[in-house]
Write a protein that holds these residues in place. Structure first.
Motif, PDB file in Angstrom:
ATOM      1  N   ILE A 136      26.288  36.375  44.986  1.00 50.07           N
ATOM      2  CA  ILE A 136      26.950  37.361  45.839  1.00 50.07           C
ATOM      3  C   ILE A 136      26.873  38.705  45.118  1.00 50.07           C
ATOM      4  N   VAL A 137      26.879  39.770  45.904  1.00 51.88           N
ATOM      5  CA  VAL A 137      26.810  41.115  45.336  1.00 51.88           C
ATOM      6  C   VAL A 137      28.201  41.728  45.396  1.00 51.88           C
ATOM      7  N   ASN A 138      28.564  42.416  44.330  1.00 51.85           N
ATOM      8  CA  ASN A 138      29.860  43.090  44.239  1.00 51.85           C
ATOM      9  C   ASN A 138      29.664  44.589  44.388  1.00 51.85           C
ATOM     10  N   ALA A 139      30.490  45.221  45.227  1.00 55.78           N
ATOM     11  CA  ALA A 139      30.508  46.683  45.340  1.00 55.78           C
ATOM     12  C   ALA A 139      31.462  47.204  44.268  1.00 55.78           C
ATOM     13  N   ALA A 140      30.920  47.420  43.081  1.00 53.16           N
ATOM     14  CA  ALA A 140      31.734  47.745  41.909  1.00 53.16           C
ATOM     15  C   ALA A 140      31.834  49.261  41.713  1.00 53.16           C
ATOM     16  N   ASN A 141      32.503  49.668  40.642  1.00 55.68           N
ATOM     17  CA  ASN A 141      32.455  51.072  40.202  1.00 55.68           C
ATOM     18  C   ASN A 141      31.751  51.093  38.848  1.00 55.68           C
ATOM     19  N   SER A 142      31.433  52.286  38.352  1.00 55.95           N
ATOM     20  CA  SER A 142      30.532  52.376  37.201  1.00 55.95           C
ATOM     21  C   SER A 142      31.127  51.820  35.908  1.00 55.95           C
ATOM     22  N   SER A 143      32.438  51.568  35.881  1.00 60.23           N
ATOM     23  CA  SER A 143      33.016  50.939  34.683  1.00 60.23           C
ATOM     24  C   SER A 143      32.727  49.433  34.653  1.00 60.23           C
ATOM     25  N   LEU A 144      32.505  48.845  35.800  1.00 61.08           N
ATOM     26  CA  LEU A 144      32.356  47.383  35.980  1.00 61.08           C
ATOM     27  C   LEU A 144      33.606  46.623  35.521  1.00 61.08           C
ATOM     28  N   LEU A 145      34.739  47.304  35.460  1.00 61.22           N
ATOM     29  CA  LEU A 145      35.941  46.643  34.953  1.00 61.22           C
ATOM     30  C   LEU A 145      36.935  46.283  36.058  1.00 61.22           C
ATOM     31  N   GLY A 146      36.429  46.207  37.283  1.00 60.57           N
ATOM     32  CA  GLY A 146      37.285  45.782  38.395  1.00 60.57           C
ATOM     33  C   GLY A 146      37.886  46.953  39.136  1.00 60.57           C
ATOM     34  N   GLU A 169      33.017  38.940  30.683  1.00 57.77           N
ATOM     35  CA  GLU A 169      31.565  39.180  30.627  1.00 57.77           C
ATOM     36  C   GLU A 169      31.251  40.627  31.011  1.00 57.77           C
ATOM     37  N   CYS A 170      31.956  41.146  32.018  1.00 57.58           N
ATOM     38  CA  CYS A 170      31.719  42.538  32.449  1.00 57.58           C
ATOM     39  C   CYS A 170      31.965  43.528  31.313  1.00 57.58           C
ATOM     40  N   ARG A 171      32.957  43.228  30.470  1.00 59.61           N
ATOM     41  CA  ARG A 171      33.268  44.126  29.334  1.00 59.61           C
ATOM     42  C   ARG A 171      32.097  44.263  28.372  1.00 59.61           C
ATOM     43  N   THR A 172      31.201  43.278  28.355  1.00 58.05           N
ATOM     44  CA  THR A 172      30.065  43.319  27.414  1.00 58.05           C
ATOM     45  C   THR A 172      28.888  44.124  27.964  1.00 58.05           C
ATOM     46  N   LEU A 173      28.972  44.571  29.232  1.00 54.05           N
ATOM     47  CA  LEU A 173      27.795  45.142  29.893  1.00 54.05           C
ATOM     48  C   LEU A 173      27.653  46.655  29.720  1.00 54.05           C
ATOM     49  N   GLY A 174      28.718  47.334  29.296  1.00 53.56           N
ATOM     50  CA  GLY A 174      28.627  48.781  29.065  1.00 53.56           C
ATOM     51  C   GLY A 174      28.523  49.609  30.332  1.00 53.56           C
ATOM     52  N   CYS A 178      27.686  50.615  34.476  1.00 59.01           N
ATOM     53  CA  CYS A 178      26.483  50.592  35.325  1.00 59.01           C
ATOM     54  C   CYS A 178      26.403  51.909  36.093  1.00 59.01           C
ATOM     55  N   PRO A 179      25.269  52.625  36.008  1.00 58.16           N
ATOM     56  CA  PRO A 179      25.148  53.872  36.766  1.00 58.16           C
ATOM     57  C   PRO A 179      25.055  53.617  38.278  1.00 58.16           C
ATOM     58  N   THR A 180      25.392  54.611  39.067  1.00 56.65           N
ATOM     59  CA  THR A 180      25.284  54.523  40.527  1.00 56.65           C
ATOM     60  C   THR A 180      23.845  54.187  40.919  1.00 56.65           C
ATOM     61  N   GLY A 181      23.707  53.233  41.848  1.00 55.13           N
ATOM     62  CA  GLY A 181      22.380  52.840  42.335  1.00 55.13           C
ATOM     63  C   GLY A 181      21.746  51.701  41.560  1.00 55.13           C
ATOM     64  N   GLU A 182      22.291  51.396  40.383  1.00 57.38           N
ATOM     65  CA  GLU A 182      21.725  50.304  39.588  1.00 57.38           C
ATOM     66  C   GLU A 182      22.558  49.026  39.748  1.00 57.38           C
ATOM     67  N   ALA A 183      22.124  47.943  39.101  1.00 59.71           N
ATOM     68  CA  ALA A 183      22.784  46.648  39.281  1.00 59.71           C
ATOM     69  C   ALA A 183      22.727  45.834  37.995  1.00 59.71           C
ATOM     70  N   LYS A 184      23.756  45.019  37.780  1.00 59.09           N
ATOM     71  CA  LYS A 184      23.805  44.128  36.618  1.00 59.09           C
ATOM     72  C   LYS A 184      24.314  42.754  37.044  1.00 59.09           C
ATOM     73  N   LEU A 185      23.846  41.717  36.361  1.00 63.90           N
ATOM     74  CA  LEU A 185      24.141  40.339  36.785  1.00 63.90           C
ATOM     75  C   LEU A 185      25.054  39.621  35.799  1.00 63.90           C
ATOM     76  N   THR A 186      25.997  38.861  36.352  1.00 62.21           N
ATOM     77  CA  THR A 186      26.857  37.996  35.525  1.00 62.21           C
ATOM     78  C   THR A 186      26.898  36.595  36.141  1.00 62.21           C
ATOM     79  N   GLY A 187      27.599  35.709  35.473  1.00 64.88           N
ATOM     80  CA  GLY A 187      27.878  34.397  36.042  1.00 64.88           C
ATOM     81  C   GLY A 187      28.901  34.501  37.158  1.00 64.88           C
TER      82      GLY A 187
END
Ligand code: AR6
Length: 168
Positions: free
Chosen positions: A18-28, A47-52, A54-63
């Motif tokens: 599933i895709v999450n509509a996150a904000n650039s902090s990725l911290l919820g 896990e999100c805390r380890t990702l540093g 995410c800029p707008t328009g990009e994407a990162k994957l977690t479990g």
């Protein structure tokens, strides 16, 4: 590829990602981001805390942790500032980059919420059109992609947009 417009809560779907509509902090946050973190449990935030971020328009994957899906793909949609600040390009990039990660992980079923159409105020009809056009363009040939409308009004608007795109 198959695109299916459905209505419901994305956190209940048994799909590969599933895709999450996150904000650039990725911290919820609120909206679908809040729902996903609540349903996934605290390991997702860890896990999100380890990702540093995410800029707008990009994407990162977690479990997916306690969710019924295998992965969560976090993408950051643009905030709507009237439409002349590259909003369409950035929103298209969210779908393109999320689908590229899904392909890398060999996902066959992927579900998207309507990125940017809530707190970030992207107009619903345009957001639906960008979502559908981008999914059709960038999904893998063997993928089924669900576009999830949360409420009935958005679902019905989505049906209209889909019918219009199919006539073009
Ligand atoms: N399932 C499916 N769709 C949902 C769900 C759900 N459980 N919950 C909400 N939606 P939003 P954005 C819909 O605001 O506009 C967060 O605070 C909702 O009705 O979640 O990209 C983040 O941390 C709407 O149509 O995301 C960011 O700060 C769509 O999901 C910011 O909001 C997106 O609404 C991102 O704003």
């Amino acid at each position: 590829m198959t695109l299916e417009l459905i209505q419901g809560d994305i956190t209940t779907l048994q799909v590969d990602a599933i895709v999450n509509a996150a904000n650039s902090s990725l911290l919820g946050g609120g909206g679908v981001d809040g729902c996903i973190h609540r349903a996934a449990g605290p390991q997702l935030l860890a896990e999100c805390r380890t990702l540093g971020g995410c800029p707008t328009g990009e994407a990162k994957l977690t479990g997916g942790y306690d969710l019924p899906c295998k992965y969560v793909i976090h993408t950051v949609g643009p905030v709507w500032h009237g439409g002349s600040h590259s909003e369409r390009e950035l929103l298209t990039a969210c779908y393109r980059n999320s689908l590229a990660l899904a392909k890398e992980k060999d996902c066959k079923t992927v579900a998207f919420p309507l990125i940017s159409a809530g707190v970030y105020h992207y107009p619903k009809e345009e957001a639906l059109e960008v979502a559908m056009t981008s999914i059709r363009r960038f999904a893998g040939a063997n993928m089924t992609v669900y576009l999830v409308a949360y409420d009935a009004a958005t679902f019905h608007l989505g049906q209209q947009v889909l019918a219009r795109l199919d006539q073009e």
